[in-house]
Design an enzyme around this catalytic site. Sequence first.
Site, PDB file in Angstrom:
ATOM      1  N   SER A 119     -10.289   5.346  -5.019  1.00 27.84           N
ATOM      2  CA  SER A 119     -11.257   6.414  -5.249  1.00 27.84           C
ATOM      3  C   SER A 119     -10.786   7.432  -6.275  1.00 27.84           C
ATOM      4  CB  SER A 119     -11.576   7.106  -3.925  1.00 27.84           C
ATOM      5  OG  SER A 119     -10.394   7.662  -3.344  1.00 27.84           O
ATOM      6  N   LYS A 122       0.864  -1.188   0.000  1.00 29.77           N
ATOM      7  CA  LYS A 122       0.000   0.000   0.000  1.00 29.77           C
ATOM      8  C   LYS A 122       0.899   1.236   0.000  1.00 29.77           C
ATOM      9  CE  LYS A 122      -3.688   2.315   2.588  1.00 29.77           C
ATOM     10  NZ  LYS A 122      -4.566   2.223   3.782  1.00 29.77           N
ATOM     11  N   LYS A 141      -2.132  -1.539  -3.703  1.00 28.06           N
ATOM     12  CA  LYS A 141      -2.987  -0.354  -3.647  1.00 28.06           C
ATOM     13  C   LYS A 141      -2.130   0.898  -3.735  1.00 28.06           C
ATOM     14  CE  LYS A 141      -6.410   1.932  -0.697  1.00 28.06           C
ATOM     15  NZ  LYS A 141      -7.057   1.972   0.637  1.00 28.06           N
TER      16      LYS A 141
END
Length: 336
Positions: free
Chosen positions: A286, A206, A260
Amino acid sequence: MRPILTPVQAPFPATRHRRTKRSAALRNLVQENRLAVHDLIWPIFLREGTAIEEPIASMPGVSRLSIDRAVVAAERAVGLGIPALCLFPYTEPALKTLDCAEAWNPENLTNRAIRAIKAAFPELVVMTDVALDPYNALGQDGLVRDGVILNDETIEALVKMALIQSEAGADILGPSDMMDGRIGAIRSALESAGHKDVTIMSYAAKYASGFYGPFRDAVGASGLLKGDKKTFQMNPANGDEALRLVARDLSEGADMVMVKPGLPYLDICRRVKDAFGAPTFAYQVSGEYAMIKAAAQNGWVDGQTVMMESLMAFKRAGCDGVLTYFAPEAAALLRG
């Protein structure tokens, strides 16, 4: 690593690559990668109340849902064949504290939603987020002391959170905090508590990315974050480190791993899958979603075409599945 094959090809005109492109049937016969509904995990946002669908301005088409509406979304997922939902709460400001105690409250928003969805649709997989930022008065993923994110103390909190979510009926836990050693601690606690069948999808790679802005709007963290997350999330310039982190999390008991964000890190997805062969997922975050939606709304791109092209990119990069806010829209297209 997969071997790089360089087959011998006859020169033109014996070889004409357009031969297999001249009809849809031929193109389908030679297609290398396929996207299916069962590759999709649908992230949804929760909020308190009843009969609420609260639009999120920076994520067109996405709303915060009260639990009753989340159950309706679950029904939609089942009808479309989407196998899993991932739950993210918008926590009321009064419940955000420095000790993040609401995170392991059995009656918090997420845990009540898990129970409601599993009661209505036991066959639907429910995934949760294991991190403290929705409950932290400082917007951080970990406990903070004197401006420092505390690793070991945060792990203790995450273990309590993971156990409560498992007791509520979560099928997949998604530790997204990036603290060192949290996968091993959570796995050990799950085994000791009898939750041996609960799956862990580790947010193993991440990155400290700028693509998370609309998500922070969705969970009410915009303007709340003190400092940044660069002391525990990954440097976008690093690739080899991602492999070390994935190796660590798999060795500690992760069943699946995640990269991510998604599209800016397709090279990492490919390297992870090639190196480990483990179930590999990406999160189309998003900011990625918002960019495609905004471009489509402005008429700059064909929204459906770009959506499906972006999702296929994950499959081409070796991903077994993808968390995406496009899940219901994509599933409807895939089902025809």
